[in-house]
Every structure is written in C-alpha cells, then in structure tokens.
Design a protein around this motif. Structure first.
Motif, PDB file in Angstrom:
ATOM      1  N   LEU A  68       1.630 -11.871   2.924  1.00 22.19           N
ATOM      2  CA  LEU A  68       1.555 -13.106   2.453  1.00 22.19           C
ATOM      3  C   LEU A  68       1.887 -12.945   1.062  1.00 22.19           C
ATOM      4  O   LEU A  68       2.781 -13.843   0.477  1.00 22.19           O
ATOM      5  CB  LEU A  68       0.477 -14.268   3.012  1.00 22.19           C
ATOM      6  CG  LEU A  68       0.548 -14.705   5.011  1.00 22.19           C
ATOM      7  CD1 LEU A  68      -0.178 -14.809   6.010  1.00 22.19           C
ATOM      8  CD2 LEU A  68       1.903 -14.736   5.439  1.00 22.19           C
ATOM      9  N   THR A  69       1.095 -13.022   0.712  1.00 19.64           N
ATOM     10  CA  THR A  69       0.581 -13.257  -0.875  1.00 19.64           C
ATOM     11  C   THR A  69       1.857 -11.781  -1.108  1.00 19.64           C
ATOM     12  O   THR A  69       2.038 -11.788  -2.865  1.00 19.64           O
ATOM     13  CB  THR A  69      -0.539 -12.679  -1.472  1.00 19.64           C
ATOM     14  OG1 THR A  69      -1.545 -11.553  -1.315  1.00 19.64           O
ATOM     15  CG2 THR A  69      -1.546 -14.061  -0.735  1.00 19.64           C
ATOM     16  N   GLY A  70       2.119 -10.420  -0.715  1.00 17.25           N
ATOM     17  CA  GLY A  70       2.774  -9.852  -0.873  1.00 17.25           C
ATOM     18  C   GLY A  70       2.598  -8.308  -1.862  1.00 17.25           C
ATOM     19  O   GLY A  70       2.577  -7.567  -2.850  1.00 17.25           O
ATOM     20  N   VAL A  71       0.659  -8.873  -1.794  1.00 13.42           N
ATOM     21  CA  VAL A  71      -0.006  -8.214  -3.378  1.00 13.42           C
ATOM     22  C   VAL A  71      -1.475  -7.620  -2.525  1.00 13.42           C
ATOM     23  O   VAL A  71      -1.557  -7.826  -1.581  1.00 13.42           O
ATOM     24  CB  VAL A  71      -0.761  -9.115  -4.317  1.00 13.42           C
ATOM     25  CG1 VAL A  71      -1.472  -8.135  -5.643  1.00 13.42           C
ATOM     26  CG2 VAL A  71       0.680  -9.551  -4.990  1.00 13.42           C
ATOM     27  N   ALA A  72      -1.717  -6.005  -3.215  1.00 10.18           N
ATOM     28  CA  ALA A  72      -3.150  -5.383  -2.888  1.00 10.18           C
ATOM     29  C   ALA A  72      -3.214  -4.683  -4.312  1.00 10.18           C
ATOM     30  O   ALA A  72      -2.819  -5.109  -4.694  1.00 10.18           O
ATOM     31  CB  ALA A  72      -2.991  -4.798  -1.584  1.00 10.18           C
ATOM     32  N   ALA A  73      -4.798  -4.940  -3.854  1.00 11.21           N
ATOM     33  CA  ALA A  73      -5.418  -4.540  -5.645  1.00 11.21           C
ATOM     34  C   ALA A  73      -6.045  -3.481  -5.303  1.00 11.21           C
ATOM     35  O   ALA A  73      -6.355  -2.588  -3.845  1.00 11.21           O
ATOM     36  CB  ALA A  73      -6.418  -5.576  -5.506  1.00 11.21           C
ATOM     37  N   LEU A 120      -1.228  -4.040  -6.284  1.00 10.36           N
ATOM     38  CA  LEU A 120       0.440  -3.279  -5.302  1.00 10.36           C
ATOM     39  C   LEU A 120       1.024  -4.031  -4.601  1.00 10.36           C
ATOM     40  O   LEU A 120       0.381  -4.983  -4.119  1.00 10.36           O
ATOM     41  CB  LEU A 120      -0.296  -1.948  -4.950  1.00 10.36           C
ATOM     42  CG  LEU A 120      -1.338  -1.014  -5.316  1.00 10.36           C
ATOM     43  CD1 LEU A 120      -2.510  -0.775  -4.575  1.00 10.36           C
ATOM     44  CD2 LEU A 120      -0.609   0.357  -5.998  1.00 10.36           C
ATOM     45  N   ALA A 121       2.376  -3.972  -4.681  1.00  4.70           N
ATOM     46  CA  ALA A 121       3.080  -4.740  -3.617  1.00  4.70           C
ATOM     47  C   ALA A 121       2.818  -4.175  -2.362  1.00  4.70           C
ATOM     48  O   ALA A 121       3.922  -2.821  -2.182  1.00  4.70           O
ATOM     49  CB  ALA A 121       4.444  -4.749  -4.537  1.00  4.70           C
ATOM     50  N   VAL A 122       2.435  -4.738  -1.370  1.00  5.06           N
ATOM     51  CA  VAL A 122       2.824  -3.983  -0.225  1.00  5.06           C
ATOM     52  C   VAL A 122       3.570  -5.465   0.501  1.00  5.06           C
ATOM     53  O   VAL A 122       3.746  -6.482   0.657  1.00  5.06           O
ATOM     54  CB  VAL A 122       1.311  -4.264   0.370  1.00  5.06           C
ATOM     55  CG1 VAL A 122       0.623  -3.241  -0.715  1.00  5.06           C
ATOM     56  CG2 VAL A 122       0.528  -5.255   0.092  1.00  5.06           C
ATOM     57  N   GLY A 123       4.061  -4.499   2.149  1.00  4.01           N
ATOM     58  CA  GLY A 123       4.682  -5.646   3.055  1.00  4.01           C
ATOM     59  C   GLY A 123       4.734  -5.472   4.278  1.00  4.01           C
ATOM     60  O   GLY A 123       4.162  -3.767   4.539  1.00  4.01           O
ATOM     61  N   PRO A 124       5.568  -5.098   4.554  1.00  5.15           N
ATOM     62  CA  PRO A 124       5.769  -4.720   6.334  1.00  5.15           C
ATOM     63  C   PRO A 124       6.474  -3.483   6.141  1.00  5.15           C
ATOM     64  O   PRO A 124       7.511  -2.924   5.271  1.00  5.15           O
ATOM     65  CB  PRO A 124       6.919  -4.906   6.988  1.00  5.15           C
ATOM     66  CG  PRO A 124       6.814  -6.436   6.320  1.00  5.15           C
ATOM     67  CD  PRO A 124       6.384  -6.095   4.856  1.00  5.15           C
ATOM     68  N   GLY A 125       5.869  -2.350   6.682  1.00  2.49           N
ATOM     69  CA  GLY A 125       6.419  -0.532   6.523  1.00  2.49           C
ATOM     70  C   GLY A 125       5.591   0.388   5.682  1.00  2.49           C
ATOM     71  O   GLY A 125       5.787   0.812   5.339  1.00  2.49           O
ATOM     72  N   PRO A 145       9.309   7.447   5.275  1.00  2.76           N
ATOM     73  CA  PRO A 145      10.638   7.273   4.324  1.00  2.76           C
ATOM     74  C   PRO A 145      10.068   5.319   3.533  1.00  2.76           C
ATOM     75  O   PRO A 145      10.277   5.076   2.764  1.00  2.76           O
ATOM     76  CB  PRO A 145      12.009   6.880   4.710  1.00  2.76           C
ATOM     77  CG  PRO A 145      11.294   8.452   5.225  1.00  2.76           C
ATOM     78  CD  PRO A 145       9.898   8.027   6.174  1.00  2.76           C
ATOM     79  N   ALA A 146       9.656   4.941   4.387  1.00  4.54           N
ATOM     80  CA  ALA A 146       9.231   3.280   4.238  1.00  4.54           C
ATOM     81  C   ALA A 146       8.596   3.310   3.449  1.00  4.54           C
ATOM     82  O   ALA A 146       8.098   2.267   2.201  1.00  4.54           O
ATOM     83  CB  ALA A 146       9.045   2.785   5.398  1.00  4.54           C
ATOM     84  N   ALA A 147       7.032   4.027   3.965  1.00  5.40           N
ATOM     85  CA  ALA A 147       6.100   3.442   2.737  1.00  5.40           C
ATOM     86  C   ALA A 147       6.072   4.615   1.681  1.00  5.40           C
ATOM     87  O   ALA A 147       5.852   3.934   0.417  1.00  5.40           O
ATOM     88  CB  ALA A 147       5.269   4.778   3.392  1.00  5.40           C
ATOM     89  N   LEU A 148       7.331   5.192   1.363  1.00  5.47           N
ATOM     90  CA  LEU A 148       7.274   5.874   0.424  1.00  5.47           C
ATOM     91  C   LEU A 148       8.178   5.398  -0.871  1.00  5.47           C
ATOM     92  O   LEU A 148       7.721   4.957  -2.011  1.00  5.47           O
ATOM     93  CB  LEU A 148       8.687   7.358   0.171  1.00  5.47           C
ATOM     94  CG  LEU A 148       8.816   7.765  -0.908  1.00  5.47           C
ATOM     95  CD1 LEU A 148       7.145   8.917  -1.173  1.00  5.47           C
ATOM     96  CD2 LEU A 148       9.388   9.365  -0.623  1.00  5.47           C
ATOM     97  N   ARG A 149       9.146   4.285  -0.227  1.00  5.87           N
ATOM     98  CA  ARG A 149      10.163   2.982  -1.146  1.00  5.87           C
ATOM     99  C   ARG A 149       9.112   2.094  -1.993  1.00  5.87           C
ATOM    100  O   ARG A 149       9.647   2.276  -3.110  1.00  5.87           O
ATOM    101  CB  ARG A 149      10.804   2.214   0.281  1.00  5.87           C
ATOM    102  CG  ARG A 149      12.270   3.125   0.530  1.00  5.87           C
ATOM    103  CD  ARG A 149      12.924   2.594   0.851  1.00  5.87           C
ATOM    104  NE  ARG A 149      12.682   1.607   2.543  1.00  5.87           N
ATOM    105  CZ  ARG A 149      13.285   2.453   3.736  1.00  5.87           C
ATOM    106  NH1 ARG A 149      13.849   4.065   3.559  1.00  5.87           N
ATOM    107  NH2 ARG A 149      12.856   2.460   4.391  1.00  5.87           N
ATOM    108  N   TRP A 150       7.859   1.940  -1.410  1.00  2.00           N
ATOM    109  CA  TRP A 150       6.816   0.507  -1.701  1.00  2.00           C
ATOM    110  C   TRP A 150       5.882   0.774  -2.583  1.00  2.00           C
ATOM    111  O   TRP A 150       5.901   1.388  -3.699  1.00  2.00           O
ATOM    112  CB  TRP A 150       5.917   0.572  -0.374  1.00  2.00           C
ATOM    113  CG  TRP A 150       6.341  -0.578   0.138  1.00  2.00           C
ATOM    114  CD1 TRP A 150       6.631  -0.328   1.951  1.00  2.00           C
ATOM    115  CD2 TRP A 150       6.732  -2.412  -0.055  1.00  2.00           C
ATOM    116  NE1 TRP A 150       7.375  -1.939   2.790  1.00  2.00           N
ATOM    117  CE2 TRP A 150       6.827  -2.792   1.210  1.00  2.00           C
ATOM    118  CE3 TRP A 150       6.136  -2.718  -0.506  1.00  2.00           C
ATOM    119  CZ2 TRP A 150       7.717  -3.541   0.899  1.00  2.00           C
ATOM    120  CZ3 TRP A 150       6.894  -4.361  -0.653  1.00  2.00           C
ATOM    121  CH2 TRP A 150       6.922  -4.547   0.570  1.00  2.00           C
TER     122      TRP A 150
END
Length: 301
Positions: free
Chosen positions: A85-90, A96-101, A161-166
């Motif tokens: 929801l915030t798009g961020v993890a520390a 770091l940008a995080v989200g689905p995948g 591949p999805a994680a690698l994009r992040w």
C-alpha cells in the motif's frame, strides 16, 4: 467520524487526525491485522508525506484526505501487505520499492544485515571486499550493503524474473542517489557453474533464501501476496539451502564468511548441515528479537 470543525456556513471543515486514526486502529484490529496501531499510523504518515513520529504535528486534516485514508485502511483490513500500500520497505539506511511479484523484506533480516556490516569491518584493507547476495529478491541486502560500504564489490543473484525487475528498479534508484552500482544476475543459486570467475575470492556471502517448510500455516499477507517461489524450501525448509551450500563453499575465500537466514523451526538443522559438509567452521546460530533462531553464520575452512 470523530471531532470536526464546522464553519459559519454549517459546512463540515477539517477533521481530527487522531480520531480518524483511532477509528482505523479499531477497523484493523477487528480484521486481525497483527500491528493495528503501527499500520494505521504508517498509512496516515504515507498519505500525509510525513514521518510517523511527526503525526502529532498534524492535528487536523481535510475530509478528502480522510476518504483516501479510509480507502487505504479498508485495503489493509483485507490483509493486503502494508508495504504494497505504501510501495516501500526498508533495509538498513535505504528504502526499497516493493509490490506484487516480490518478497517484502522483513525487519528480522536487519539483524543479519547488521552482522554483515560488523563482519566487513573486521576485514583487512588490502583488497576491495567482495560480497555476494543469494536470492536477492528486491535487492534488499545487496543494495543495503552497497550503500553502507561503497568500497565493496557486490553481486546479487535472483532466479524469479518478476522479482528481478523490482531489484533492477531499486538498483537504478540507488545509482541515481549516488550509491556504488551492484551487479545483478538472472541465475540459479544452485547452479554449479554460477559465478565461477569468483571462485575462492568472495569475502562474504549473504542469503535470505526460500526457507519455509511446505504446509506451514502463514498469515494472509504472506500466503496470498509474497511469491511462493521466494517462500517455500521443501518439506523441512532446507532444500534450497542444501543445494546452494556447495556453491557457497566454492565461492568463499578461506576465512570468508556466510550468513543465511532460516525458518525458526530449523535453526539447529541448518547449523548441523553446514558443519557436516566439512567446508565450514565457527558455525554459530543467531536469534531474532523474539529470541527465535533466525540466521546462521559460518566461516570457510
């Protein structure tokens, strides 16, 4: 809705932020969210663009923001991860940008990261430290190390591949902020031909691999939103670690160290696994803040 200001025209004005947050805490508590107060405050801070510790400096907010806030709280009550929801993890000193995948980094991994930085401080200054991050996910450990130790050469491996994009997005963001670039690889940490050019040269190898035993009961935030490829490590949670252990031994220089995060149900089993290979010494188990086994460190013989 809580305390409000009403203008002379009778139109409802700004609303008490504290009352709206208290309402959100009750909503999240009823939904079974593990940390309702912290999450309610973090969502408010995210919307307002302030630090959570400075929420008290914003006593009143506009009704439009309250509507947006309640919509976010409703999504959190559906057990969508706070970080989605915030798009961020520390991790360490970086966001770091995080989200689905991609797997959302956990606070527990901060302990492994702190140990890694302390270990790097013990190295002689006769060469550039070489650090490898197996199963990097969002790039959390690799990028946090590169930020804290700009002198280090950091390599990070991810098969999804999805994680690698992040990870690439986060790596680009860190370069834009002036950090030393890391090298990302789309590869399998169990491949015996992985990183052969670094054989016997790596000072420190870190890993937060898939380690949850199959069949474990997980919170909805994990079971429904973290990629299963990043979670499960076979019947006892050690399948991936067993297969990557020979690569860790091959890559580390004599005296080089590894730190591997694991499920709290298999701490001693991981320590025994590393000891039994004959490739490692000084195998030590480390607990998390709750006192549960969380990561194991070992030195290459």
């Amino acid at each position: 809705m809580g305390a409000t200001e009403i203008g002379e025209s009778g139109v409802v004005g700004r609303v008490s932020l504290r009352s709206v947050i208290n309402e959100a805490v009750e909503r999240l508590q009823a939904a079974g969210v593990p940390s309702p107060r912290a999450d309610a405050e973090q969502l408010a801070a995210h919307l307002l663009g302030v630090e959570r510790t400075r929420l008290a400096l914003v006593p009143l907010v506009d009704p439009v923001l309250v509507e947006d806030y309640r919509a976010l709280v409703d999504r959190r009550a559906q057990r969508i991860p706070l970080q989605h929801l915030t798009g961020v993890a520390a991790m360490g000193q970086i966001d770091l940008a995080v989200g689905p995948g991609v797997f959302v980094p956990r606070p527990e991994t901060e302990l492994l990261f702190a140990w890694a930085l302390a270990y790097l401080e013990t190295l002689p200054h006769d060469h550039q430290p070489i650090v490898v991050d197996f199963c990097t996910g969002s790039g959390a450990l690799a990028l946090a190390v590169a930020h804290a130790r700009p002198d280090a050469q950091v390599h990070a491996i991810e098969i999804d591949p999805a994680a690698l994009r992040w990870a690439r997005r986060n790596a680009d963001d860190r370069i834009a902020d002036g950090d030393t670039p890391i090298t990302l690889y789309a590869d399998d940490v169990t491949d015996p031909n992985l990183l052969t050019e670094l054989n016997g040269k790596v000072d420190l190898l870190l890993s937060n691999p898939p380690y949850i035993p199959e069949g474990a009961v997980l919170d909805p935030e994990v079971a429904d939103h973290d990629p299963h490829l990043a979670l499960f490590g076979g019947p006892d949670g050690l399948d991936v670690i067993r297969k990557m252990a020979p690569n860790i031994a091959r890559l580390l220089r004599p005296g080089g160290a590894t730190a591997i995060e694991h499920d709290d149900s298999n701490g001693s089993a991981l320590a025994a696994l590393l000891t039994e290979t004959g490739d490692f010494a000084d195998v030590v188990e480390h607990p998390d803040l709750a006192g549960k086994p969380r990561f194991v460190v070992a030195t290459r013989t």
